[in-house]
Structures are given as structure tokens and as C-alpha cells.
Scaffold this motif. Sequence first.
Motif, PDB file in Angstrom:
ATOM      1  N   LEU A 113       0.751  -1.413   0.076  1.00 39.12           N
ATOM      2  CA  LEU A 113      -0.052   0.004  -0.127  1.00 39.12           C
ATOM      3  C   LEU A 113       0.810   1.333   0.017  1.00 39.12           C
ATOM      4  O   LEU A 113       0.621   2.394  -0.585  1.00 39.12           O
ATOM      5  N   LEU A 114       1.815   1.186   0.668  1.00 40.32           N
ATOM      6  CA  LEU A 114       2.877   2.422   0.861  1.00 40.32           C
ATOM      7  C   LEU A 114       3.418   2.514  -0.694  1.00 40.32           C
ATOM      8  O   LEU A 114       3.491   3.766  -1.101  1.00 40.32           O
ATOM      9  N   ILE A 115       3.764   1.387  -1.359  1.00 45.28           N
ATOM     10  CA  ILE A 115       4.425   1.588  -2.721  1.00 45.28           C
ATOM     11  C   ILE A 115       3.420   2.330  -3.508  1.00 45.28           C
ATOM     12  O   ILE A 115       3.577   3.123  -4.398  1.00 45.28           O
ATOM     13  N   CYS A 116       2.022   1.950  -3.553  1.00 46.43           N
ATOM     14  CA  CYS A 116       1.050   2.313  -4.262  1.00 46.43           C
ATOM     15  C   CYS A 116       0.648   3.751  -3.909  1.00 46.43           C
ATOM     16  O   CYS A 116       0.641   4.683  -4.968  1.00 46.43           O
ATOM     17  N   ASP A 121       1.003   9.434  -5.548  1.00 45.16           N
ATOM     18  CA  ASP A 121       1.039  10.886  -5.139  1.00 45.16           C
ATOM     19  C   ASP A 121       2.029  11.447  -6.124  1.00 45.16           C
ATOM     20  O   ASP A 121       1.907  12.639  -6.480  1.00 45.16           O
ATOM     21  N   VAL A 122       3.097  10.621  -6.588  1.00 45.90           N
ATOM     22  CA  VAL A 122       3.964  11.101  -7.638  1.00 45.90           C
ATOM     23  C   VAL A 122       3.258  11.395  -8.776  1.00 45.90           C
ATOM     24  O   VAL A 122       3.493  12.305  -9.489  1.00 45.90           O
ATOM     25  N   MET A 123       2.813  10.559  -9.217  1.00 45.87           N
ATOM     26  CA  MET A 123       2.054  10.551 -10.664  1.00 45.87           C
ATOM     27  C   MET A 123       0.888  11.483 -10.706  1.00 45.87           C
ATOM     28  O   MET A 123       0.645  12.114 -11.898  1.00 45.87           O
ATOM     29  N   THR A 124       0.232  11.840  -9.697  1.00 44.28           N
ATOM     30  CA  THR A 124      -1.044  12.895  -9.657  1.00 44.28           C
ATOM     31  C   THR A 124      -0.556  14.122  -9.339  1.00 44.28           C
ATOM     32  O   THR A 124      -1.526  15.147  -9.385  1.00 44.28           O
ATOM     33  N   SER A 125       0.526  14.477  -8.773  1.00 43.84           N
ATOM     34  CA  SER A 125       1.051  15.595  -8.409  1.00 43.84           C
ATOM     35  C   SER A 125       1.338  16.590  -9.581  1.00 43.84           C
ATOM     36  O   SER A 125       1.724  16.259 -10.599  1.00 43.84           O
TER      37      SER A 125
END
Length: 193
Positions: A113-116, A121-125
Motif C-alpha cells: 500500500l505504501l508503494i501504491c 502521489d508522484v503521478m498525480t502531483s
Amino acid sequence: MILTDEQIAALTAAERRELILRLTPDPGGLPSLRTIERIRKWRTALMLVCVAALIPWTVYLAVTLPSHYVARNWVATWVGFDILLLTMLALTAVAGWKRKQLVFPTAFASGVLLICDAWFDVMTSQRGGDLTQALLSAFLVELPLAFILIAGPLRLLRHLAVRHGFIHPHMQLWRMSIPIPDLYPDRKLPPRD
């Protein structure tokens, strides 16, 4: 007759494993070997069907999804995800504190879950400060913690397998088979297809 530490140390790994199995009571209530094999085959087939279906689906999404999309329920999605992550981390903490084997699946799931979380977070920032914060959070907190949560239980699982004689101390965990025949020492496992 009670074996001394020296006699136990002189046993081969196979002899120690046999001794452990003879001293361990039959757990009872386990399904038959035939049922275990049938379940294994069905689960394996299901996973292969999922893999086969996911390949064209992923290609389809890559071709058809818009590069920009306004999502509904954005807040509920992220808050719900964080509640799930919080729950799994709390379960992992409790299981670890109480030294329960439940720590294996909860820690592994928390790490995934932390990897997801880091990925999304990175891809939608947005570019700029938002992306910088997401990258720092991913590389300084989420991914290192995910590594600890996934690697720790795997190391403990390997230690238990070595300790109970299921694998040689130098064998890698991914080479370890599930010791199903050892659950039924007087029965033979059907041959694999």
C-alpha cells in the motif's frame, strides 16, 4: 530418551526436520492432499487467466485513456485509501508488538500500500512544489518504510524455515517450496501435471 544438545547438533538437517515433525502434534482439520492440490491448480489457473486478461486491458487503457481527467470523489478516494493504510499499519504494529504471525500478511500488505501511495502521489502531483513534496515523501518515507515492511517479514519467514529445517541456511527464500507433504508424513503428494 532425551537427546543432548550435542546429539541434536550432530543430526543432519533432514534428521532434525524429521525429529521436529515427529514431535509436532498433528494439527488436524487440514484438507486432504487432493483438495490442497485442486485448490493450488485452480488458484494458479485463475492467476494465469488474470494475467492474460490484464495484458490487453492495459494496452487498451494506454491507447484510450485521456491524458487529463477530472476525477469525482477525489477526497473520498484519498481519505479512504489513507484509512485503509492506517488500519493496515496499526494491525502490523499490534501484531508485531504481540509477536503474532499476523504480522506477515499485514506488514507485506502495508508495504505494498505504501508503494501504491508513493506511485499515485508522484503521478498525480502538479509540477513544482507539489511534485517535489511527493518525491521527497516517496523516497525519504514511503519507499524505505515499504522496504522494511516487506523485507522484514520475509527475512523472519526465511529464519523460521531454516530454524524448522525446511530449507538449508544458505538457500534463498524464493527457492523454498511449501512443505505440504510434511503436513501428512504418511501420505504421498499426487504428481504435478
